[in-house]
Design an enzyme around this catalytic site. Structure first.
Site, short mmCIF file in Angstrom:
data_model
loop_
_atom_site.label_atom_id
_atom_site.label_comp_id
_atom_site.label_asym_id
_atom_site.label_seq_id
_atom_site.Cartn_x
_atom_site.Cartn_y
_atom_site.Cartn_z
N CYS A 130 -48.81 -1.68 16.32
CA CYS A 130 -49.00 -2.37 17.60
C CYS A 130 -50.43 -2.88 17.75
CB CYS A 130 -48.66 -1.44 18.76
SG CYS A 130 -49.62 0.08 18.80
N THR A 182 -53.71 4.05 17.89
CA THR A 182 -53.37 5.26 18.60
C THR A 182 -52.66 6.22 17.67
OG1 THR A 182 -51.16 4.58 19.30
CG2 THR A 182 -53.00 3.85 20.66
N SER A 225 -49.79 7.34 18.07
CA SER A 225 -48.35 7.09 18.04
C SER A 225 -48.00 5.70 17.53
CB SER A 225 -47.76 7.25 19.45
OG SER A 225 -48.35 6.31 20.33
N CYS A 226 -48.99 4.83 17.40
CA CYS A 226 -48.68 3.45 16.99
C CYS A 226 -49.83 2.86 16.21
CB CYS A 226 -48.41 2.58 18.23
SG CYS A 226 -48.02 0.88 17.82
N GLY A 227 -49.51 2.26 15.08
CA GLY A 227 -50.53 1.60 14.30
C GLY A 227 -50.25 0.11 14.24
#
Length: 281
Positions: free
Chosen positions: A126, A120, A122-124
């Site tokens: 994760c 995403t 906002s998050c890698g």
């Protein structure tokens, strides 16, 4: 990049209804940041999808930087070509890049990417498949870099003044590389802060600046574990941010020998790890 699509910019228009207490509703057209999926293929086979702000040159930098900071390549020479594949569906045009690895790496297959094949904006981290997959496989950063405190205090404004897309939208993160004198070398923007860093690392890798042992990385938001991980992979010795670091980011900075600065605003800053690279005079 061969077969580059001419479309796609970092911003687009959106119709907005603004509601303010005591005033009549107001309709207007606003400028917002674009977010679209980028499918990265390795040798024609899908490897991962990254939600990002698209741009022709930025997509190649993002793919290159992502593969490098994930440890799938170790140098710019590991990539033979990055191109836009032919025969795409209309919705895929401009949103797919195919990476051809150097012959010595052709045995690498997309299944070796230990992700759920989706990142995403906002998050890698994760998307990692296991706790073991987030281990940082990089050497401890060694550098004799020294930067004056006065130079660091100027970086947030220099970063902000160079954010062209942010001026239009207010919705993009930025990452920039500076030299010890505070000269801006490159800046990249994206809806995802880690994407902006990957684009920047992709540029630096291609330009021969990796390991970046004489450079300073400045990011526009908070500092997470993944930002530190990418800095460590690129050999960056000093990382600054206008906001706070996480506890895991501080721990990683200490372990990897990276000077970590947070809350770099106005005339003050907080130094969380390895302050010796900052000259106070």
């Amino acid at each position: 990049m061969d077969g580059e699509a001419p479309r796609q910019t970092a911003v687009t228009a959106a119709e907005v209804l603004r509601l303010v207490e005591g005033e009549r509703p107001n309709r207007f057209s606003d400028t917002v940041a674009v977010e679209e999926p980028l499918e990265v293929r390795l040798g024609g086979k899908p490897a991962t999808v990254i939600m990002r702000t698209p741009s022709p040159a930025g997509d190649a930098e993002l793919a290159r930087g992502f593969l490098f900071t994930e440890g799938l390549i170790t140098s710019a020479d590991d990539i033979a070509e990055i191109r836009r594949p032919e025969g795409l569906k209309p919705e895929e045009v401009g949103n797919v890049v195919d990476v051809t690895l150097a012959p010595r790496l052709v045995q690498l297959r997309p299944r070796s990417v230990e992700r759920n094949f989706y990142a995403t904006s906002s998050c890698g981290v994760c998307g990692k498949a296991s706790l073991q997959a987030i281990e940082v496989h990089a050497a401890r950063v060694t550098s004799d870099l020294r930067v004056a405190r006065a130079v660091l205090l100027e970086l947030p404004e220099r970063l902000r003044m160079a954010q062209a897309a942010f001026d239009l939208t207010g919705g993009l993160h930025a990452a920039a590389l500076f030299d010890a004198a505070g000269t801006l070398l490159a800046l990249r923007e994206d809806v995802g802060r880690h994407n902006a860093v990957d684009k920047l690392v992709g540029w630096a890798l291609q330009a021969g600046h990796v390991p970046a042992s004489r450079l300073v990385l400045m990011v526009s938001g908070r500092t997470s574990f993944e930002i530190l991980q990418k800095a460590a992979m690129a050999g960056i010795p000093l990382l600054c941010a206008v906001s706070a670091p996480s506890s895991l980011a501080i721990s990683l900075a200490d372990r990897m020998g990276i000077t970590l600065v947070g809350f770099l605003r106005g005339q003050s800053m907080n130094v969380y790890a390895h302050p010796g690279r900052i000259e106070h005079a």
